[in-house]
Write an enzyme that holds these catalytic residues in place. Structure first.
Site, PDB file in Angstrom:
ATOM      1  N   ARG A  77       5.074  -8.076  -5.050  1.00 25.80           N
ATOM      2  CA  ARG A  77       5.635  -8.683  -3.843  1.00 25.80           C
ATOM      3  C   ARG A  77       5.025 -10.061  -3.626  1.00 25.80           C
ATOM      4  NH1 ARG A  77       5.822  -3.426   0.284  1.00 25.80           N
ATOM      5  NH2 ARG A  77       6.937  -2.073  -1.173  1.00 25.80           N
TER       6      ARG A  77
ATOM      7  N   ARG B 249      -3.435  -6.485   1.111  1.00 26.71           N
ATOM      8  CA  ARG B 249      -2.131  -7.135   0.915  1.00 26.71           C
ATOM      9  C   ARG B 249      -2.180  -7.941  -0.378  1.00 26.71           C
ATOM     10  NH1 ARG B 249       1.813  -7.597   4.673  1.00 26.71           N
ATOM     11  NH2 ARG B 249       0.351  -7.018   6.321  1.00 26.71           N
TER      12      ARG B 249
ATOM     13  N   GLU C 224      -1.662   1.099   7.794  1.00 27.41           N
ATOM     14  CA  GLU C 224      -0.565   1.754   7.077  1.00 27.41           C
ATOM     15  C   GLU C 224      -0.941   2.069   5.630  1.00 27.41           C
ATOM     16  OE1 GLU C 224       3.683   0.687   5.056  1.00 27.41           O
ATOM     17  OE2 GLU C 224       3.036  -0.583   6.726  1.00 27.41           O
TER      18      GLU C 224
ATOM     19  N   SER D 262       4.894   4.672   4.166  1.00 27.25           N
ATOM     20  CA  SER D 262       6.064   4.498   5.024  1.00 27.25           C
ATOM     21  C   SER D 262       7.156   5.386   4.466  1.00 27.25           C
ATOM     22  CB  SER D 262       6.499   3.033   5.041  1.00 27.25           C
ATOM     23  OG  SER D 262       7.464   2.795   6.034  1.00 27.25           O
TER      24      SER D 262
ATOM     25  N   ARG E 242      -4.430   1.087  -1.447  1.00 32.90           N
ATOM     26  CA  ARG E 242      -4.897   1.305  -0.072  1.00 32.90           C
ATOM     27  C   ARG E 242      -5.630   2.646   0.046  1.00 32.90           C
ATOM     28  NH1 ARG E 242      -1.025  -1.502   4.491  1.00 32.90           N
ATOM     29  NH2 ARG E 242      -0.802  -3.504   3.425  1.00 32.90           N
TER      30      ARG E 242
END
Length: 428
Positions: free
Chosen positions: A264, A279, A351, A354, A392
């Site tokens: 990403r 991130r 988070e 999801s 994560r």
């Protein structure tokens, strides 16, 4: 993609629901496009009817031995206009598709209404955050102390937002992915897939990444002028398995698990989570994908989320489950649960998964359908969820299992994947 019939018959309701997602539906533009479409299609039908009438007239005139040249000329003119209308209609329908492709999914009726994450609703919590009798370190300092996380070398090789892992930390990262895969396969009944990391534009369109989010993607040019795209999640290649397919209803649900790196660009996230692994441009994820009958997708979302929760529970990591409000949901989702894991160094939940039900939104873009035993046909429902984000999860394990001397205890469920190793010890 939204159902165009719903816009045609109840556009005011659609506009109101989209407004709850902070999206303004351009009603005037849609109505203008629809007006143009109706006019073209009405004129086309009139021309076709007239051509049929004239063709019959030609036959009658010929049977009487009369001159048909004038009528044939008129028929030829109608044919030319029909061809022009056909081309105009194709161009117009492409414009309508472009308009529709930029609209997000409609939220389910039980999704809380709100403008941003402050309106998300906590559903539950599991576990109690550990109390430390020493000053906690974040995963960056812990990883450096273990000799296992090296951001400087990664930056030299690739740039910012990349990580190099070594030794026990790299092994722990791999163990987490293996543990997640095995749990979802053995305990939850998913079929493991290994998918391509590069996909075509049609696949990105099918799951909703294109055209709206192209700036968030990494692309690779091809010699023929087209592009490959590096996957932002294995949701893209796996969901596209059913693109253009008619699935037998009795084979549903299809349940897949896939471990891939994800890529990403993080466009628009400058200055956010620049420290460490939260991130990154490249990260690993174990993704859960489900292809469901419409009647079962709501229940399937609850089950899918529970499967992601099971990983956190087995790792004994405190977390909370929240339902996202209308203004914080992803583009393709009709309902989303986020799982947020406790990070001691930040003193907050972040988070880690999801889980979304997309309803027929992606299936409509992909023309992915089912046919049941009675011959009934319909659009499939698609669901996806992280089970979990591996990087994560590594962050959470390092921080929650740290010791005063900088060592990190390996969670019991991971030790079989670590050759029985129980503790990662500081380097040197």
């Amino acid at each position: 993609m939204l159902d165009i019939q719903q816009l045609r018959t109840d556009i005011d309701t659609v506009a109101a629901v989209l407004a709850s997602r902070r999206v303004t539906l351009d009603v005037a533009t849609f109505n203008a496009l629809e007006g143009e479409r109706k006019q073209l299609q009405t004129r086309t039908q009139e021309l076709q009817a007239k051509r049929n009438t004239l063709s019959k007239q030609v036959g009658m005139l010929k049977s009487k031995g009369e001159d048909v040249s004038a009528v044939l000329a008129e028929v030829g003119g109608i044919g030319d206009e029909l061809k022009a209308n056909e081309a105009a209609l194709a161009e117009l329908l492409a414009r309508i598709d472009t308009f529709l492709s930029a609209l997000p999914n409609l939220p389910a009726a039980d999704v809380p209404v709100g403008a941003d994450e402050s309106s998300n609703v906590e559903v539950s919590r599991w576990g109690t955050p550990r109390e430390f009798d020493f000053e906690v370190k974040d995963h960056v300092d812990l990883g450096a102390g273990l000799g296992g996380l090296d951001f400087e070398t990664a930056a030299k090789i690739s740039g910012a937002r990349f990580a190099m892992m070594r030794g026990g930390v790299a092994r722990l990262h791999r163990a987490l992915a293996q543990f997640m895969l095995n749990t979802h396969i053995a305990d939850h009944g998913y079929t493991e897939l290994y998918s391509p990391y590069l996909v075509n534009a049609e696949s990105m369109y099918g799951t909703g990444q294109l055209p709206k989010f192209e700036e968030d993607l990494f692309s690779v040019p091809k010699a023929d002028g087209s592009k490959f795209y590096l996957i932002p999640t294995s949701e893209v290649p796996v969901t596209n398995i059913v693109r253009g397919e008619m699935i037998a209803g009795e084979t549903l649900p299809l349940k897949f698990v896939c471990h891939t790196p994800c890529f990403r660009s993080e466009a628009g996230s400058y200055g956010r989570d620049t420290r460490g692994m939260i991130r990154q441009h490249q990260f690993d994820k174990v993704e859960l994908l489900r292809i469901e009958h419409p009647d079962n997708s709501a229940a399937a979302l609850e089950e899918l989320a529970s499967h992601a929760e099971a990983i956190l529970q087995k790792l004994e990591l405190p977390y909370r489950k929240i339902v996202l409000c209308t203004g914080d949901m992803g583009f393709a989702a009709t309902k989303t649960y986020d799982l947020e894991v406790w990070l001691p160094a930040q003193g907050t939940y972040r988070e880690i998964s999801s889980c979304s039900n997309c309803g027929p939104f992606q299936a409509r873009r992909m023309q992915a359908r089912f046919k049941d035993a009675q011959g009934k046909k319909g659009l499939l429902h698609t669901l996806n969820g992280s089970g979990l984000a591996v990087g994560r999860t590594l962050v959470a394990v390092l921080e929650n299992y740290q010791q005063a001397d900088g060592s990190v205890v390996v969670p019991a469920v991971l030790r079989p994947y670590m050759g029985g190793l129980e503790v990662l010890t500081p380097a040197g």
